[in-house]
Structure formats: C-alpha cells, structure tokens
Write a protein that holds these residues in place. Structure first.
Motif, PDB file in Angstrom:
ATOM      1  N   ASP A  22      20.288 109.131  30.833  1.00 30.99           N
ATOM      2  CA  ASP A  22      20.297 108.197  31.955  1.00 30.99           C
ATOM      3  C   ASP A  22      18.895 107.716  32.304  1.00 30.99           C
ATOM      4  O   ASP A  22      18.706 106.582  32.730  1.00 30.99           O
ATOM      5  CB  ASP A  22      20.955 108.836  33.180  1.00 30.99           C
ATOM      6  CG  ASP A  22      22.466 108.974  33.018  1.00 30.99           C
ATOM      7  OD1 ASP A  22      23.028 108.284  32.145  1.00 30.99           O
ATOM      8  OD2 ASP A  22      23.058 109.776  33.760  1.00 30.99           O
ATOM      9  N   THR A  23      17.898 108.593  32.142  1.00 29.93           N
ATOM     10  CA  THR A  23      16.517 108.203  32.417  1.00 29.93           C
ATOM     11  C   THR A  23      16.015 107.214  31.371  1.00 29.93           C
ATOM     12  O   THR A  23      15.366 106.225  31.696  1.00 29.93           O
ATOM     13  CB  THR A  23      15.600 109.437  32.450  1.00 29.93           C
ATOM     14  OG1 THR A  23      16.084 110.342  33.441  1.00 29.93           O
ATOM     15  CG2 THR A  23      14.168 109.046  32.767  1.00 29.93           C
ATOM     16  N   LEU A  24      16.327 107.470  30.115  1.00 32.66           N
ATOM     17  CA  LEU A  24      15.872 106.585  29.042  1.00 32.66           C
ATOM     18  C   LEU A  24      16.565 105.227  29.081  1.00 32.66           C
ATOM     19  O   LEU A  24      15.943 104.195  28.872  1.00 32.66           O
ATOM     20  CB  LEU A  24      16.110 107.242  27.679  1.00 32.66           C
ATOM     21  CG  LEU A  24      15.234 108.441  27.366  1.00 32.66           C
ATOM     22  CD1 LEU A  24      15.668 109.069  26.050  1.00 32.66           C
ATOM     23  CD2 LEU A  24      13.772 108.068  27.323  1.00 32.66           C
ATOM     24  N   PHE A  25      17.868 105.243  29.340  1.00 26.89           N
ATOM     25  CA  PHE A  25      18.642 104.007  29.377  1.00 26.89           C
ATOM     26  C   PHE A  25      19.054 103.779  30.821  1.00 26.89           C
ATOM     27  O   PHE A  25      20.162 104.119  31.227  1.00 26.89           O
ATOM     28  CB  PHE A  25      19.866 104.111  28.467  1.00 26.89           C
ATOM     29  CG  PHE A  25      19.522 104.474  27.058  1.00 26.89           C
ATOM     30  CD1 PHE A  25      18.976 103.532  26.213  1.00 26.89           C
ATOM     31  CD2 PHE A  25      19.710 105.759  26.589  1.00 26.89           C
ATOM     32  CE1 PHE A  25      18.636 103.862  24.923  1.00 26.89           C
ATOM     33  CE2 PHE A  25      19.380 106.099  25.301  1.00 26.89           C
ATOM     34  CZ  PHE A  25      18.845 105.153  24.452  1.00 26.89           C
ATOM     35  N   LYS A  26      18.161 103.188  31.594  1.00 21.29           N
ATOM     36  CA  LYS A  26      18.376 103.027  33.030  1.00 21.29           C
ATOM     37  C   LYS A  26      19.602 102.169  33.303  1.00 21.29           C
ATOM     38  O   LYS A  26      19.887 101.219  32.587  1.00 21.29           O
ATOM     39  CB  LYS A  26      17.140 102.397  33.677  1.00 21.29           C
ATOM     40  CG  LYS A  26      15.967 103.327  33.647  1.00 21.29           C
ATOM     41  CD  LYS A  26      14.795 102.761  34.369  1.00 21.29           C
ATOM     42  CE  LYS A  26      13.665 103.780  34.292  1.00 21.29           C
ATOM     43  NZ  LYS A  26      12.505 103.374  34.992  1.00 21.29           N
ATOM     44  N   LYS A  27      20.289 102.529  34.371  1.00 24.52           N
ATOM     45  CA  LYS A  27      21.482 101.803  34.765  1.00 24.52           C
ATOM     46  C   LYS A  27      21.091 100.521  35.494  1.00 24.52           C
ATOM     47  O   LYS A  27      19.978 100.372  35.962  1.00 24.52           O
ATOM     48  CB  LYS A  27      22.338 102.686  35.669  1.00 24.52           C
ATOM     49  CG  LYS A  27      22.821 103.933  34.966  1.00 24.52           C
ATOM     50  CD  LYS A  27      23.556 104.832  35.910  1.00 24.52           C
ATOM     51  CE  LYS A  27      23.958 106.096  35.184  1.00 24.52           C
ATOM     52  NZ  LYS A  27      24.426 107.121  36.051  1.00 24.52           N
ATOM     53  N   HIS A  28      22.026  99.621  35.580  1.00 20.32           N
ATOM     54  CA  HIS A  28      21.785  98.370  36.293  1.00 20.32           C
ATOM     55  C   HIS A  28      21.647  98.651  37.782  1.00 20.32           C
ATOM     56  O   HIS A  28      22.382  99.452  38.348  1.00 20.32           O
ATOM     57  CB  HIS A  28      22.922  97.376  36.042  1.00 20.32           C
ATOM     58  CG  HIS A  28      23.049  97.003  34.606  1.00 20.32           C
ATOM     59  ND1 HIS A  28      22.137  96.206  33.956  1.00 20.32           N
ATOM     60  CD2 HIS A  28      23.978  97.327  33.683  1.00 20.32           C
ATOM     61  CE1 HIS A  28      22.500  96.046  32.707  1.00 20.32           C
ATOM     62  NE2 HIS A  28      23.619  96.714  32.504  1.00 20.32           N
ATOM     63  N   LYS A  29      20.705  97.971  38.413  1.00 20.27           N
ATOM     64  CA  LYS A  29      20.482  98.158  39.848  1.00 20.27           C
ATOM     65  C   LYS A  29      21.481  97.329  40.638  1.00 20.27           C
ATOM     66  O   LYS A  29      21.951  96.293  40.175  1.00 20.27           O
ATOM     67  CB  LYS A  29      19.069  97.729  40.214  1.00 20.27           C
ATOM     68  CG  LYS A  29      18.009  98.607  39.604  1.00 20.27           C
ATOM     69  CD  LYS A  29      16.640  98.152  40.033  1.00 20.27           C
ATOM     70  CE  LYS A  29      15.579  99.055  39.426  1.00 20.27           C
ATOM     71  NZ  LYS A  29      14.247  98.650  39.836  1.00 20.27           N
ATOM     72  N   GLY A  30      21.755  97.790  41.843  1.00 19.02           N
ATOM     73  CA  GLY A  30      22.642  97.065  42.737  1.00 19.02           C
ATOM     74  C   GLY A  30      21.933  95.864  43.345  1.00 19.02           C
ATOM     75  O   GLY A  30      20.712  95.699  43.222  1.00 19.02           O
ATOM     76  N   THR A  31      22.677  95.037  44.022  1.00 18.32           N
ATOM     77  CA  THR A  31      22.130  93.826  44.629  1.00 18.32           C
ATOM     78  C   THR A  31      21.073  94.155  45.677  1.00 18.32           C
ATOM     79  O   THR A  31      20.027  93.514  45.730  1.00 18.32           O
ATOM     80  CB  THR A  31      23.262  93.007  45.263  1.00 18.32           C
ATOM     81  OG1 THR A  31      24.257  92.761  44.276  1.00 18.32           O
ATOM     82  CG2 THR A  31      22.749  91.686  45.786  1.00 18.32           C
ATOM     83  N   MET A  32      21.346  95.166  46.499  1.00 17.00           N
ATOM     84  CA  MET A  32      20.389  95.533  47.549  1.00 17.00           C
ATOM     85  C   MET A  32      19.093  96.082  46.949  1.00 17.00           C
ATOM     86  O   MET A  32      18.006  95.814  47.462  1.00 17.00           O
ATOM     87  CB  MET A  32      21.008  96.567  48.500  1.00 17.00           C
ATOM     88  CG  MET A  32      22.149  96.002  49.324  1.00 17.00           C
ATOM     89  SD  MET A  32      21.681  94.542  50.290  1.00 17.00           S
ATOM     90  CE  MET A  32      20.611  95.271  51.486  1.00 17.00           C
ATOM     91  N   ASP A  33      19.192  96.844  45.856  1.00 17.74           N
ATOM     92  CA  ASP A  33      17.995  97.366  45.199  1.00 17.74           C
ATOM     93  C   ASP A  33      17.144  96.233  44.641  1.00 17.74           C
ATOM     94  O   ASP A  33      15.924  96.232  44.775  1.00 17.74           O
ATOM     95  CB  ASP A  33      18.379  98.329  44.073  1.00 17.74           C
ATOM     96  CG  ASP A  33      19.026  99.596  44.572  1.00 17.74           C
ATOM     97  OD1 ASP A  33      18.713 100.005  45.716  1.00 17.74           O
ATOM     98  OD2 ASP A  33      19.835 100.176  43.832  1.00 17.74           O
ATOM     99  N   VAL A  34      17.791  95.258  44.032  1.00 14.94           N
ATOM    100  CA  VAL A  34      17.066  94.112  43.472  1.00 14.94           C
ATOM    101  C   VAL A  34      16.408  93.313  44.587  1.00 14.94           C
ATOM    102  O   VAL A  34      15.246  92.896  44.468  1.00 14.94           O
ATOM    103  CB  VAL A  34      18.023  93.229  42.633  1.00 14.94           C
ATOM    104  CG1 VAL A  34      17.347  91.939  42.220  1.00 14.94           C
ATOM    105  CG2 VAL A  34      18.512  93.988  41.416  1.00 14.94           C
ATOM    106  N   MET A  35      17.142  93.107  45.697  1.00 13.38           N
ATOM    107  CA  MET A  35      16.583  92.347  46.813  1.00 13.38           C
ATOM    108  C   MET A  35      15.375  93.067  47.407  1.00 13.38           C
ATOM    109  O   MET A  35      14.373  92.438  47.735  1.00 13.38           O
ATOM    110  CB  MET A  35      17.651  92.122  47.889  1.00 13.38           C
ATOM    111  CG  MET A  35      18.672  91.076  47.501  1.00 13.38           C
ATOM    112  SD  MET A  35      19.998  90.870  48.693  1.00 13.38           S
ATOM    113  CE  MET A  35      19.141  90.586  50.201  1.00 13.38           C
TER     114      MET A  35
END
Length: 138
Positions: A62-75
């Motif tokens: 999971d650390t190597l292949f990071k998951k997609h961030k949510g909308t609030m995280d991107v904002m």
C-alpha cells in the motif's frame, strides 16, 4: 489484506506455458539468437509464493502503490499553498512589520518602493522556508 491487492491477484491473466528448457535442444530454444544464451529466466521457472501476504507486506504494498486520494484530500493539498501565501501577505501588511523594517533600514523612510521590495523579498524567503523545510516533514 488489501482489496486492491486481491483484485490484482485475481485479475492476472493466465500465462501460456512455455516448453521446459530441459526438453529442448539449443537449436530449439525460442529465446536464444544464434549461439547466444537466453537473457534471463523463463517465467515458468520463477519461484511462486502461494501464501497470503502478511499485514506488514500489505502495508508495504500500500505504501509503494499509493491509493487514490479523496476529493477533500486533493482540495486541501491544492489549497495549502494559497492559504500560506495569504497568511504571509497578511503578516507583511501589518504596520508593525513596516515599523520594524524602517527601524532596521532607515532608507525605507525615504522610498516606499524600497520598503515594498524588502517586504516582498522577505515574504518570498519566508514562504520558501515554510514550504520546503516545515511543511516537507511528514
């Protein structure tokens, strides 16, 4: 175990088997060119781990292949620089900052442009320090 990892393992296409190297002569080897040896191991001869990954291995994946961030995280990531710039501008617009700079550099009494230039340089340096040293730590 990670759902993403399970989906990747389940969606792996079946790889057609390649004839064993022991059953082939050097003239029949599809991987050799002329008299050259093959460049690497065949996929069918590579070791396979049939065990489920441990929680530590899942964390590494999971650390190597990071998951997609949510909308609030991107904002928040996008707005962080804007908020820092706004706070630095507010800080350097305070009359106390003007008075301090004028005490340290008397030439700024004569020209407001020099005062503005010094404040702009100081604000740029402060922004760079905040961004690259304080905020880069995680």
């Amino acid at each position: 175990m990670s759902v993403y990892y399970n989906q990747q393992v389940q969606n792996t296409p079946n790889i057609p088997s390649v004839p064993s190297m022991s059953n082939m002569s050097s003239t029949q080897n599809p991987h050799s060119v002329g008299n050259e040896a093959p460049d690497g191991d065949l996929i069918t001869q590579l070791p396979i781990d049939q065990h489920q990954p441990t929680p530590h291995e899942v964390q590494i994946i999971d650390t190597l292949f990071k998951k997609h961030k949510g909308t609030m995280d991107v904002m928040f990531e996008e707005a962080k620089d804007s908020i820092i710039v706004a706070l630095v501008i507010i800080l350097f617009c305070l009359p106390q900052v003007d008075a301090t700079i004028q005490k340290l550099l008397p030439i700024t009494h004569k020209s407001p442009y020099i005062l503005m230039l010094i404040k702009a340089l100081a604000a740029g340096v402060l922004f760079w320090l905040l961004k690259h040293f304080y905020l880069s730590r995680k």
